[in-house]
Design a protein around this motif. Structure first.
Motif, PDB file in Angstrom:
ATOM      1  N   ALA A  55      34.398  41.210  49.156  1.00 10.34           N
ATOM      2  CA  ALA A  55      35.325  42.345  49.045  1.00 10.34           C
ATOM      3  C   ALA A  55      34.594  43.634  49.413  1.00 10.34           C
ATOM      4  O   ALA A  55      33.498  43.898  48.926  1.00 10.34           O
ATOM      5  CB  ALA A  55      35.876  42.435  47.630  1.00 10.34           C
ATOM      6  N   PHE A  58      35.696  47.416  45.392  1.00  8.43           N
ATOM      7  CA  PHE A  58      36.137  46.802  44.150  1.00  8.43           C
ATOM      8  C   PHE A  58      35.659  47.625  42.956  1.00  8.43           C
ATOM      9  O   PHE A  58      34.756  48.468  43.062  1.00  8.43           O
ATOM     10  CB  PHE A  58      35.621  45.361  44.027  1.00  8.43           C
ATOM     11  CG  PHE A  58      34.122  45.233  43.928  1.00  8.43           C
ATOM     12  CD1 PHE A  58      33.472  45.331  42.706  1.00  8.43           C
ATOM     13  CD2 PHE A  58      33.374  45.003  45.060  1.00  8.43           C
ATOM     14  CE1 PHE A  58      32.106  45.205  42.613  1.00  8.43           C
ATOM     15  CE2 PHE A  58      31.999  44.872  44.980  1.00  8.43           C
ATOM     16  CZ  PHE A  58      31.364  44.976  43.755  1.00  8.43           C
ATOM     17  N   ALA A 204      39.062  37.015  48.822  1.00  5.83           N
ATOM     18  CA  ALA A 204      37.798  37.568  48.345  1.00  5.83           C
ATOM     19  C   ALA A 204      37.271  36.746  47.177  1.00  5.83           C
ATOM     20  O   ALA A 204      38.025  36.272  46.329  1.00  5.83           O
ATOM     21  CB  ALA A 204      37.987  39.028  47.916  1.00  5.83           C
ATOM     22  N   THR A 230      39.997  44.278  43.437  1.00  3.12           N
ATOM     23  CA  THR A 230      39.722  44.894  44.725  1.00  3.12           C
ATOM     24  C   THR A 230      40.511  46.195  44.824  1.00  3.12           C
ATOM     25  O   THR A 230      41.609  46.316  44.277  1.00  3.12           O
ATOM     26  CB  THR A 230      40.111  43.956  45.862  1.00  3.12           C
ATOM     27  OG1 THR A 230      41.485  43.575  45.727  1.00  3.12           O
ATOM     28  CG2 THR A 230      39.239  42.711  45.859  1.00  3.12           C
TER      29      THR A 230
END
Length: 231
Positions: A55, A58, A204, A230
């Motif tokens: 990701a 986040f 992710a 995220t």
């Protein structure tokens, strides 16, 4: 070689953080299930798979355990990471929710946004923690120039740098980063291991458990993720 004053600073950190001490002897905090056998692994495809699962932005809500010689303490951490921008923000709280420190970092290094007055006298430790955050959450995919060494259950990638050799180990199903470390003349200067990946929308993956060993200051950071999303 570690200096005597480094151990003193770690002991001061234990007192100054005003955190709750945790008893018990040191042990591996997370378990890793047996890794599946890799059949004719493709290092390029593995790198791409891990890169796709990381990701870029986040927020993570964690319990962070700092395990230093003769001290073991826990803080609550709120971490924001923007990998594309290369930035992070980490706020450390005591169990009562009082802010202990606030660190931020980018490609130029770590900044101490705020800290309890006694902690400001131990800035070297806070800067070290900030550097470890970068090691844990950034540069998670080996470059294309890294040499690949396949094993039965993982592939080890190595890349020489001026500071030593950076080692990445990838394996599992789905494919994830298992470990990352810097090898110096006397062994690993630092070492990060990742456990218990969980998935989010968009594919992710995020580790629920991270163990960071810092050989210079002789401490271990254990990150037990409670929640992440995220951005």
């Amino acid at each position: 070689m570690a200096r005597p004053e480094d151990g003193v600073k770690i002991r001061w950190l234990g007192a100054l953080l005003l955190t709750m001490c945790i008893g018990g002897c040191a042990a591996e905090p997370f378990q890793r299930p047996a890794l599946p056998i890799l059949n004719d692994p493709n290092p390029t495809a593995m790198r791409k798979s891990v890169a796709h699962s990381v990701a870029n932005q986040f927020t993570s809500d964690d319990t962070i355990v700092i395990d230093a010689p003769f001290h073991k303490m826990a803080i609550l951490g709120v971490l924001q990471v923007d990998r594309r921008a290369g930035t992070f923000e980490l706020v450390g709280l005591n169990p009562m929710g009082v802010e202990l420190f606030h660190l931020s970092g980018d490609s130029s290094g770590t900044k101490i946004r705020s800290a309890l007055p006694p902690l400001m006298e131990q800035q070297e430790i806070l800067f070290s923690i900030g550097q470890d955050i970068r090691r844990m959450y950034f540069d998670l995919v080996p470059p294309d120039s890294a040499a690949a060494d396949p094993h039965s259950t993982f592939v080890r990638f190595t890349e020489k740098t001026p500071d030593g050799t950076i080692v990445y180990e990838m394996g599992g199903e789905p494919m994830t980063l298992l470990e990352k470390r810097l090898k110096g003349f006397f062994g690993a200067t630092w070492r990060v291991r990742y456990y218990q990946y969980t998935s989010a929308m968009g594919g992710a993956l995020y580790p629920r458990g991270i163990v960071m060993d810092n050989a210079h200051y002789h401490y271990r950071i254990i990150v037990k993720n409670r929640d992440w999303q995220t951005n």
